[in-house]
Design a protein around this motif. Structure first.
Motif, PDB file in Angstrom:
ATOM      1  N   ARG A  13       0.830  -1.198   0.000  1.00  0.00           N
ATOM      2  CA  ARG A  13       0.000   0.000   0.000  1.00  0.00           C
ATOM      3  C   ARG A  13       0.867   1.252   0.000  1.00  0.00           C
ATOM      4  NH1 ARG A  13      -5.679  -0.346   1.463  1.00  0.00           N
ATOM      5  NH2 ARG A  13      -5.240   1.851   1.631  1.00  0.00           N
ATOM      6  N   HIS A  14       2.172   1.100   0.055  1.00  0.00           N
ATOM      7  CA  HIS A  14       3.080   2.237   0.027  1.00  0.00           C
ATOM      8  C   HIS A  14       3.150   2.758  -1.402  1.00  0.00           C
ATOM      9  CE1 HIS A  14       4.517   1.602   4.108  1.00  0.00           C
ATOM     10  NE2 HIS A  14       4.441   0.312   3.842  1.00  0.00           N
ATOM     11  N   ARG A  15       2.895   4.040  -1.571  1.00  0.00           N
ATOM     12  CA  ARG A  15       2.872   4.630  -2.902  1.00  0.00           C
ATOM     13  C   ARG A  15       4.083   5.510  -3.197  1.00  0.00           C
ATOM     14  NH1 ARG A  15      -0.598   1.418  -4.790  1.00  0.00           N
ATOM     15  NH2 ARG A  15      -2.749   1.715  -4.254  1.00  0.00           N
ATOM     16  N   SER A  16       4.559   6.220  -2.185  1.00  0.00           N
ATOM     17  CA  SER A  16       5.625   7.180  -2.415  1.00  0.00           C
ATOM     18  C   SER A  16       6.519   7.273  -1.187  1.00  0.00           C
ATOM     19  CB  SER A  16       5.026   8.559  -2.716  1.00  0.00           C
ATOM     20  OG  SER A  16       6.008   9.555  -2.650  1.00  0.00           O
ATOM     21  N   TRP A  17       7.803   7.088  -1.385  1.00  0.00           N
ATOM     22  CA  TRP A  17       8.754   7.224  -0.287  1.00  0.00           C
ATOM     23  C   TRP A  17       8.719   8.654   0.243  1.00  0.00           C
ATOM     24  CZ3 TRP A  17      13.046   9.948   1.169  1.00  0.00           C
ATOM     25  CH2 TRP A  17      13.817   9.398   2.183  1.00  0.00           C
ATOM     26  N   TRP A  18       8.656   9.623  -0.655  1.00  0.00           N
ATOM     27  CA  TRP A  18       8.667  11.019  -0.243  1.00  0.00           C
ATOM     28  C   TRP A  18       7.390  11.386   0.502  1.00  0.00           C
ATOM     29  CZ3 TRP A  18      13.049  13.376  -0.037  1.00  0.00           C
ATOM     30  CH2 TRP A  18      14.061  13.073  -0.941  1.00  0.00           C
ATOM     31  N   ARG A  19       6.250  10.845   0.116  1.00  0.00           N
ATOM     32  CA  ARG A  19       4.997  11.152   0.797  1.00  0.00           C
ATOM     33  C   ARG A  19       5.050  10.682   2.251  1.00  0.00           C
ATOM     34  NH1 ARG A  19       0.266  12.715  -0.936  1.00  0.00           N
ATOM     35  NH2 ARG A  19       0.708  12.191  -3.088  1.00  0.00           N
ATOM     36  N   GLU A  20       5.723   9.577   2.496  1.00  0.00           N
ATOM     37  CA  GLU A  20       5.781   9.021   3.841  1.00  0.00           C
ATOM     38  C   GLU A  20       6.866   9.640   4.701  1.00  0.00           C
ATOM     39  OE1 GLU A  20       6.127   4.847   3.270  1.00  0.00           O
ATOM     40  OE2 GLU A  20       4.250   4.725   2.177  1.00  0.00           O
ATOM     41  N   ARG A  21       7.874  10.268   4.091  1.00  0.00           N
ATOM     42  CA  ARG A  21       9.014  10.749   4.852  1.00  0.00           C
ATOM     43  C   ARG A  21       9.359  12.224   4.649  1.00  0.00           C
ATOM     44  NH1 ARG A  21       9.423   5.717   3.223  1.00  0.00           N
ATOM     45  NH2 ARG A  21      10.057   4.120   4.692  1.00  0.00           N
ATOM     46  N   TRP A  22       8.616  12.940   3.828  1.00  0.00           N
ATOM     47  CA  TRP A  22       8.937  14.330   3.516  1.00  0.00           C
ATOM     48  C   TRP A  22       8.743  15.195   4.756  1.00  0.00           C
ATOM     49  CZ3 TRP A  22      11.607  16.807   0.129  1.00  0.00           C
ATOM     50  CH2 TRP A  22      11.404  18.171  -0.095  1.00  0.00           C
ATOM     51  N   PRO A  23       9.759  16.008   5.123  1.00  0.00           N
ATOM     52  CA  PRO A  23       9.624  16.864   6.301  1.00  0.00           C
ATOM     53  C   PRO A  23       8.494  17.883   6.102  1.00  0.00           C
ATOM     54  CG  PRO A  23      11.840  17.015   5.359  1.00  0.00           C
ATOM     55  CD  PRO A  23      11.039  16.136   4.466  1.00  0.00           C
ATOM     56  N   GLY A  24       7.762  18.120   7.151  1.00  0.00           N
ATOM     57  CA  GLY A  24       6.678  19.087   7.085  1.00  0.00           C
ATOM     58  C   GLY A  24       5.327  18.467   6.805  1.00  0.00           C
ATOM     59  N   CYS A  25       5.293  17.196   6.445  1.00  0.00           N
ATOM     60  CA  CYS A  25       4.025  16.516   6.198  1.00  0.00           C
ATOM     61  C   CYS A  25       3.459  16.006   7.520  1.00  0.00           C
ATOM     62  CB  CYS A  25       4.203  15.321   5.258  1.00  0.00           C
ATOM     63  SG  CYS A  25       4.646  15.776   3.586  1.00  0.00           S
ATOM     64  N   LEU A  26       2.164  16.049   7.636  1.00  0.00           N
ATOM     65  CA  LEU A  26       1.503  15.453   8.792  1.00  0.00           C
ATOM     66  C   LEU A  26       1.366  13.968   8.519  1.00  0.00           C
ATOM     67  CD1 LEU A  26      -1.325  18.090   9.243  1.00  0.00           C
ATOM     68  CD2 LEU A  26       0.846  17.956  10.465  1.00  0.00           C
ATOM     69  N   HIS A  27       1.800  13.151   9.457  1.00  0.00           N
ATOM     70  CA  HIS A  27       1.787  11.712   9.263  1.00  0.00           C
ATOM     71  C   HIS A  27       0.765  11.075  10.192  1.00  0.00           C
ATOM     72  CE1 HIS A  27       5.316  12.070   6.794  1.00  0.00           C
ATOM     73  NE2 HIS A  27       5.950  12.700   7.763  1.00  0.00           N
ATOM     74  N   GLU A  28       0.027  10.130   9.661  1.00  0.00           N
ATOM     75  CA  GLU A  28      -0.895   9.363  10.480  1.00  0.00           C
ATOM     76  C   GLU A  28      -0.856   7.916  10.031  1.00  0.00           C
ATOM     77  OE1 GLU A  28      -5.241   9.605   8.775  1.00  0.00           O
ATOM     78  OE2 GLU A  28      -4.429  11.625   9.028  1.00  0.00           O
ATOM     79  N   GLU A  29      -1.004   7.031  10.984  1.00  0.00           N
ATOM     80  CA  GLU A  29      -0.999   5.610  10.656  1.00  0.00           C
ATOM     81  C   GLU A  29      -2.366   5.224  10.118  1.00  0.00           C
ATOM     82  OE1 GLU A  29       0.459   3.018  13.661  1.00  0.00           O
ATOM     83  OE2 GLU A  29       2.148   4.320  14.121  1.00  0.00           O
ATOM     84  N   VAL A  30      -2.338   4.478   9.037  1.00  0.00           N
ATOM     85  CA  VAL A  30      -3.563   4.021   8.413  1.00  0.00           C
ATOM     86  C   VAL A  30      -3.574   2.504   8.515  1.00  0.00           C
ATOM     87  CG1 VAL A  30      -4.855   3.948   6.252  1.00  0.00           C
ATOM     88  CG2 VAL A  30      -3.515   5.971   6.828  1.00  0.00           C
ATOM     89  N   PRO A  31      -4.659   1.902   8.983  1.00  0.00           N
ATOM     90  CA  PRO A  31      -4.688   0.447   9.089  1.00  0.00           C
ATOM     91  C   PRO A  31      -4.609  -0.202   7.713  1.00  0.00           C
ATOM     92  CG  PRO A  31      -6.850   1.366   9.544  1.00  0.00           C
ATOM     93  CD  PRO A  31      -5.906   2.530   9.418  1.00  0.00           C
ATOM     94  N   ALA A  32      -3.816  -1.247   7.626  1.00  0.00           N
ATOM     95  CA  ALA A  32      -3.633  -1.953   6.362  1.00  0.00           C
ATOM     96  C   ALA A  32      -4.834  -2.844   6.099  1.00  0.00           C
ATOM     97  CB  ALA A  32      -2.370  -2.790   6.405  1.00  0.00           C
ATOM     98  N   VAL A  33      -5.233  -2.912   4.837  1.00  0.00           N
ATOM     99  CA  VAL A  33      -6.341  -3.748   4.415  1.00  0.00           C
ATOM    100  C   VAL A  33      -5.796  -4.809   3.478  1.00  0.00           C
ATOM    101  CG1 VAL A  33      -8.555  -3.767   3.221  1.00  0.00           C
ATOM    102  CG2 VAL A  33      -7.892  -1.780   4.566  1.00  0.00           C
ATOM    103  N   GLY A  34      -6.309  -6.017   3.551  1.00  0.00           N
ATOM    104  CA  GLY A  34      -5.891  -7.069   2.622  1.00  0.00           C
ATOM    105  C   GLY A  34      -4.695  -7.823   3.138  1.00  0.00           C
ATOM    106  N   LEU A  35      -3.549  -7.630   2.473  1.00  0.00           N
ATOM    107  CA  LEU A  35      -2.351  -8.385   2.798  1.00  0.00           C
ATOM    108  C   LEU A  35      -1.772  -8.012   4.157  1.00  0.00           C
ATOM    109  CD1 LEU A  35      -0.472  -8.318  -0.609  1.00  0.00           C
ATOM    110  CD2 LEU A  35      -1.719 -10.221   0.389  1.00  0.00           C
ATOM    111  N   GLY A  36      -2.031  -6.824   4.616  1.00  0.00           N
ATOM    112  CA  GLY A  36      -1.466  -6.390   5.888  1.00  0.00           C
ATOM    113  C   GLY A  36      -0.086  -5.807   5.688  1.00  0.00           C
ATOM    114  N   ALA A  37       0.381  -5.143   6.703  1.00  0.00           N
ATOM    115  CA  ALA A  37       1.703  -4.523   6.620  1.00  0.00           C
ATOM    116  C   ALA A  37       2.766  -5.560   6.944  1.00  0.00           C
ATOM    117  CB  ALA A  37       1.788  -3.359   7.598  1.00  0.00           C
ATOM    118  N   PRO A  38       3.735  -5.769   6.060  1.00  0.00           N
ATOM    119  CA  PRO A  38       4.760  -6.775   6.309  1.00  0.00           C
ATOM    120  C   PRO A  38       5.709  -6.371   7.420  1.00  0.00           C
ATOM    121  CG  PRO A  38       5.249  -5.568   4.301  1.00  0.00           C
ATOM    122  CD  PRO A  38       3.912  -5.080   4.795  1.00  0.00           C
ATOM    123  N   HIS A  39       6.036  -7.308   8.266  1.00  0.00           N
ATOM    124  CA  HIS A  39       7.037  -7.131   9.316  1.00  0.00           C
ATOM    125  C   HIS A  39       6.742  -5.939  10.216  1.00  0.00           C
ATOM    126  CE1 HIS A  39       9.237 -10.168   7.183  1.00  0.00           C
ATOM    127  NE2 HIS A  39       9.251  -9.415   6.104  1.00  0.00           N
ATOM    128  N   GLY A  40       5.481  -5.693  10.507  1.00  0.00           N
ATOM    129  CA  GLY A  40       5.102  -4.649  11.439  1.00  0.00           C
ATOM    130  C   GLY A  40       5.258  -3.234  10.914  1.00  0.00           C
TER     131      GLY A  40
END
Length: 119
Positions: A40-67
């Motif tokens: 479900r990860h779409r963009s490295w920059w979207r997840e790590r860009w400074p200044g962005c508000l980050h929130e955890e979204v529950p994974a659907v389907g396969l689930g998040a690998p390795h936590g």
């Protein structure tokens, strides 16, 4: 010679990435084109860009690998898709510089071989 071919492939890939993130030519960021429906990860920059508000979204389907938690970026000062495009543009410039240098090296070596054969 191999590097010049690789640089041409790399430029082509980065042009595709720019078109993908800017949604040019019918390409959509929401498609499963780059993830093959495995992540479900779409963009490295979207997840790590400074200044962005980050929130955890529950994974659907396969689930998040390795936590790993899926993090969506919102409220970014600069849209992460533009950062992806700029990053790919920088990669293109570097690859084109390498391509030109590679072509020069190939021409120098072929001239040396030609001069040895003429003697």
């Amino acid at each position: 010679m191999v590097y010049t071919v690789w640089a041409a492939v790399w430029v082509t890939w980065n042009v595709f990435i720019i078109c993908f993130y800017l949604e040019v030519g019918g390409l959509l960021q929401d498609s499963e084109l780059l993830t093959f429906s495995l992540s479900r990860h779409r963009s490295w920059w979207r997840e790590r860009w400074p200044g962005c508000l980050h929130e955890e979204v529950p994974a659907v389907g396969l689930g998040a690998p390795h936590g790993q938690a899926l993090v969506s970026g919102a409220g970014c000062a600069l849209e992460p898709s533009y950062v992806e495009a700029l990053h790919s543009g920088l990669q293109i410039l570097i690859a084109l510089l390498g391509f030109v240098c590679g072509c020069h090296v190939v021409s120098v070596f072929t001239e040396e071989e030609d001069s040895c054969l003429r003697k």
